[in-house]
Each structure stands twice: as structure tokens, then as C-alpha cells.
Design a protein around this motif. Sequence first.
Motif, PDB file in Angstrom:
ATOM      1  N   UNK A 182     -35.641 -51.172 -10.692  1.00 40.79           N
ATOM      2  CA  UNK A 182     -35.837 -49.726 -10.896  1.00 40.79           C
ATOM      3  C   UNK A 182     -37.220 -49.301 -10.415  1.00 40.79           C
ATOM      4  N   UNK A 183     -38.121 -50.273 -10.340  1.00 41.17           N
ATOM      5  CA  UNK A 183     -39.488 -49.977  -9.899  1.00 41.17           C
ATOM      6  C   UNK A 183     -39.504 -49.425  -8.462  1.00 41.17           C
ATOM      7  N   UNK A 184     -38.463 -49.765  -7.685  1.00 38.05           N
ATOM      8  CA  UNK A 184     -38.411 -49.293  -6.301  1.00 38.05           C
ATOM      9  C   UNK A 184     -38.297 -47.773  -6.201  1.00 38.05           C
ATOM     10  N   UNK A 185     -37.929 -47.113  -7.310  1.00 33.94           N
ATOM     11  CA  UNK A 185     -37.907 -45.646  -7.283  1.00 33.94           C
ATOM     12  C   UNK A 185     -39.291 -45.099  -6.918  1.00 33.94           C
ATOM     13  N   UNK A 186     -40.307 -45.909  -7.194  1.00 35.03           N
ATOM     14  CA  UNK A 186     -41.684 -45.501  -6.872  1.00 35.03           C
ATOM     15  C   UNK A 186     -41.903 -45.297  -5.381  1.00 35.03           C
ATOM     16  N   UNK A 187     -41.039 -45.920  -4.550  1.00 37.24           N
ATOM     17  CA  UNK A 187     -41.172 -45.776  -3.099  1.00 37.24           C
ATOM     18  C   UNK A 187     -40.940 -44.344  -2.628  1.00 37.24           C
ATOM     19  N   UNK A 188     -40.349 -43.500  -3.490  1.00 41.51           N
ATOM     20  CA  UNK A 188     -40.191 -42.094  -3.100  1.00 41.51           C
ATOM     21  C   UNK A 188     -41.565 -41.474  -2.802  1.00 41.51           C
ATOM     22  N   UNK A 237     -51.212 -42.061 -14.289  1.00 43.33           N
ATOM     23  CA  UNK A 237     -51.322 -43.214 -15.198  1.00 43.33           C
ATOM     24  C   UNK A 237     -51.229 -42.793 -16.663  1.00 43.33           C
ATOM     25  N   UNK A 238     -51.791 -41.612 -16.962  1.00 41.41           N
ATOM     26  CA  UNK A 238     -51.749 -41.131 -18.350  1.00 41.41           C
ATOM     27  C   UNK A 238     -50.302 -40.865 -18.768  1.00 41.41           C
ATOM     28  N   UNK A 239     -49.549 -40.220 -17.885  1.00 41.03           N
ATOM     29  CA  UNK A 239     -48.138 -39.917 -18.187  1.00 41.03           C
ATOM     30  C   UNK A 239     -47.351 -41.222 -18.356  1.00 41.03           C
ATOM     31  N   UNK A 240     -47.583 -42.147 -17.416  1.00 42.68           N
ATOM     32  CA  UNK A 240     -46.868 -43.424 -17.449  1.00 42.68           C
ATOM     33  C   UNK A 240     -47.187 -44.203 -18.731  1.00 42.68           C
ATOM     34  N   UNK A 241     -48.464 -44.210 -19.078  1.00 39.21           N
ATOM     35  CA  UNK A 241     -48.880 -44.921 -20.288  1.00 39.21           C
ATOM     36  C   UNK A 241     -48.275 -44.278 -21.534  1.00 39.21           C
ATOM     37  N   UNK A 242     -48.176 -42.944 -21.540  1.00 41.86           N
ATOM     38  CA  UNK A 242     -47.589 -42.246 -22.692  1.00 41.86           C
ATOM     39  C   UNK A 242     -46.122 -42.642 -22.860  1.00 41.86           C
ATOM     40  N   UNK A 243     -45.405 -42.757 -21.726  1.00 44.58           N
ATOM     41  CA  UNK A 243     -43.986 -43.147 -21.786  1.00 44.58           C
ATOM     42  C   UNK A 243     -43.855 -44.571 -22.336  1.00 44.58           C
ATOM     43  N   UNK A 244     -44.706 -45.476 -21.819  1.00 46.14           N
ATOM     44  CA  UNK A 244     -44.655 -46.870 -22.280  1.00 46.14           C
ATOM     45  C   UNK A 244     -44.973 -46.943 -23.777  1.00 46.14           C
ATOM     46  N   UNK A 245     -45.982 -46.162 -24.195  1.00 53.66           N
ATOM     47  CA  UNK A 245     -46.383 -46.152 -25.595  1.00 53.66           C
ATOM     48  C   UNK A 245     -45.233 -45.658 -26.484  1.00 53.66           C
ATOM     49  N   UNK A 246     -44.600 -44.568 -26.046  1.00 51.91           N
ATOM     50  CA  UNK A 246     -43.467 -44.015 -26.820  1.00 51.91           C
ATOM     51  C   UNK A 246     -42.318 -45.026 -26.892  1.00 51.91           C
ATOM     52  N   UNK A 247     -42.043 -45.665 -25.738  1.00 49.37           N
ATOM     53  CA  UNK A 247     -40.959 -46.658 -25.709  1.00 49.37           C
ATOM     54  C   UNK A 247     -41.266 -47.804 -26.668  1.00 49.37           C
ATOM     55  N   UNK A 248     -42.537 -48.208 -26.676  1.00 57.43           N
ATOM     56  CA  UNK A 248     -42.953 -49.302 -27.550  1.00 57.43           C
ATOM     57  C   UNK A 248     -42.768 -48.929 -29.021  1.00 57.43           C
ATOM     58  N   UNK A 249     -43.180 -47.703 -29.358  1.00 53.54           N
ATOM     59  CA  UNK A 249     -43.078 -47.253 -30.750  1.00 53.54           C
ATOM     60  C   UNK A 249     -41.610 -47.132 -31.172  1.00 53.54           C
ATOM     61  N   UNK A 277     -40.273 -49.497 -19.098  1.00 48.74           N
ATOM     62  CA  UNK A 277     -41.556 -49.854 -18.471  1.00 48.74           C
ATOM     63  C   UNK A 277     -41.464 -49.749 -16.947  1.00 48.74           C
ATOM     64  N   UNK A 278     -40.387 -50.271 -16.365  1.00 49.41           N
ATOM     65  CA  UNK A 278     -40.274 -50.226 -14.898  1.00 49.41           C
ATOM     66  C   UNK A 278     -40.165 -48.779 -14.410  1.00 49.41           C
ATOM     67  N   UNK A 279     -39.409 -47.954 -15.138  1.00 50.32           N
ATOM     68  CA  UNK A 279     -39.295 -46.545 -14.730  1.00 50.32           C
ATOM     69  C   UNK A 279     -40.645 -45.831 -14.880  1.00 50.32           C
ATOM     70  N   UNK A 280     -41.385 -46.194 -15.924  1.00 45.33           N
ATOM     71  CA  UNK A 280     -42.702 -45.565 -16.119  1.00 45.33           C
ATOM     72  C   UNK A 280     -43.647 -45.946 -14.986  1.00 45.33           C
ATOM     73  N   UNK A 281     -43.599 -47.221 -14.571  1.00 41.65           N
ATOM     74  CA  UNK A 281     -44.469 -47.651 -13.464  1.00 41.65           C
ATOM     75  C   UNK A 281     -44.038 -46.969 -12.160  1.00 41.65           C
ATOM     76  N   UNK A 282     -42.710 -46.886 -11.952  1.00 35.57           N
ATOM     77  CA  UNK A 282     -42.207 -46.207 -10.745  1.00 35.57           C
ATOM     78  C   UNK A 282     -42.656 -44.749 -10.747  1.00 35.57           C
ATOM     79  N   UNK A 283     -42.589 -44.115 -11.910  1.00 36.34           N
ATOM     80  CA  UNK A 283     -43.012 -42.717 -12.019  1.00 36.34           C
ATOM     81  C   UNK A 283     -44.501 -42.581 -11.703  1.00 36.34           C
ATOM     82  N   UNK A 284     -45.273 -43.536 -12.178  1.00 37.21           N
ATOM     83  CA  UNK A 284     -46.711 -43.500 -11.915  1.00 37.21           C
ATOM     84  C   UNK A 284     -46.984 -43.631 -10.414  1.00 37.21           C
ATOM     85  N   UNK A 285     -46.265 -44.555  -9.744  1.00 35.32           N
ATOM     86  CA  UNK A 285     -46.451 -44.755  -8.301  1.00 35.32           C
ATOM     87  C   UNK A 285     -46.099 -43.475  -7.537  1.00 35.32           C
TER      88      UNK A 285
END
Lengths: 222, 66
Positions: A124-130, A159-171, A193-201
Motif C-alpha cells: 500500500x506504500x506504493x500509493x505514495x508514488x502518486x 509528517x505531522x498529518x501522517x504521525x497523527x494518523x499513526x498515533x490514532x491507529x495506535x490508540x 501505518x503503510x497508508x500513513x507513510x504513503x500519504x506523507x510521501x
Amino acid sequence: MKKRKFVAVVLAGVVCLALMLASSWYSVTFNESRLVVPMNFSEYVFRIQDLPMICSISLFCLYFLYLSVLLIKGIIKNQINQPNGRYTRKINPKLGYLGFLGLTGFLGFWTYSIDKTFFPFLFFIFFGFFGFFYEGKMSGTLMDEMYRENQLKASAKANRISLAIIFLALIILGQGRIMVSLDFTLIAFVIAVTLAIALSLFLSQYLLYCYDHSEQDAESGE
Amino acid sequence: MPDFECNLKKFRQLKGMTQEQLAVQVGVRRETIMRLEKAQYNPSLKLAIDISRAVGAPIEEIFIFE
């Protein structure tokens, strides 16, 4: 890359794929699906019927190796053509279509149902290639101080948005109450996590493009 | 948005320079000069000094901070 060479590389890829499909069909039909379905290689004994499959796999590996060499050569050539790193790298915006490779992440549902393998979810991380779409649009741009400031601003926000998503997912997922099993929790977390990283990219390139091409700049101001 | 007034356009035109020429001289893009003239971008001290030298005007007359 010249158009003729590009067509040749694509054609070679199509030929490799066709040979792979043909040899897989041969193996499934006449060779008990050897080298197609998972098999125990510690007990492997060579048969002449395995040859088409071995040849097509070798050819596919060679093609993949050739593509990797082309990619590395392209990166080195780009770096040489951009003295002092003052200009953005030159890439084609059409590379943004590679983002569709992110759809291969859905293979994870299939592999998990077969043998509990979940690593394809990482695709799913490949979505970042967009993001290449916007990076390509800004190819060869002089990286002056305003560009660098915008770049920092864009990556910080992404990075802030991506980190917020990861944090929410973790909680949310970490409580272990939403999913029925630990496996599903892990899968949901890997996907998040992979979607959050792709979104960040993607966002770091998209926001940079937006900051650099805001509406006010449409008028020339000369 | 930065809170300052920018007289760069006036001094640039007095010097008979285009945005492109000024941009090349100070080593930035034309977009950066455009934003500077609209007071939408706060330049670094180095860029401000380079611009001041290029248009031949004192820095405090080009960028006026209230």
C-alpha cells in the motif's frame, strides 16, 4: 531515455511476461504445477519438463536486474547533470501512475486467506508514488531559499498529518477491542501505518507544489 | 503572511531591470522576486543584501518593517 529504447524495454517486459505465463500454463497442464505452486526445494530433483519454467524465471530475473541497472544509471546521470544540487531532479510526471501499484496491497487479503502471509499489505506504500506527478511538474526547478522554505513547510505538515494518523491507529487498535483477533489487529495496524507513510510521501510533494504555485502567482506582476 | 512593506518594484523599475534579470543576478527564481514585491515572502538577510546591492538602494528603504 529515448522513445525507441523505451519501447524496446517495454516490449522486452511484455515478452518476459508472456513467456512466464506460457511456461506457467505448460507447468500446470503437463508438469504437475512444478515451480508454480510452493514446493519443498530440499527434495527438488531436476526434470527436463522444468526447463521452460526455469528459463522464464531466469529471463524475468535478468529483466528485473536490467531495469534496476537502468534506474541506477538514470539516477547517477541526473545527479551529474545537476551541478551543486541546486536544481530539482528531472523526472517525468507520468511516473505518478506508479501510484496505482499501491493497489497490489490488496493482494494481502488473498495471501492471508491462503497461508496467513500479510507482508503484501506493505505494498500500500506504493500509493505514495502518486507524488511523482507533482514532483515531475517541478522538475529542474531552481531550489532557491523560498523553494527550500516551502519544502520544509510541506514536509513538516505532511509528517505531522501522517504521525497523527499513526498515533490514532495506535490508540484505537492498540486497545485490542475492535478487531476479533490479534492477527486482524496487526493487519489493520500495518495497513494504517503503510497508508500513513504513503500519504506523507504524496502530501509532501503535493503541498510543496501548492505552496509554490499559489493563485497569487498566476498574475505576472511584471 | 509577513507584515512589511516592500518597495522593491519601484527600485527595480528605476534601475530598468526586469524581474527575470534581477532574479538571475541574485540567484533566485522569478517567482521569489514576484512574491517579494507583493510582500508575501520574508527574505533571508543574505538575499535582502544581494537585492539591495543589485538595485542600488539601501536595504531599509526597500523593505520597511513597521
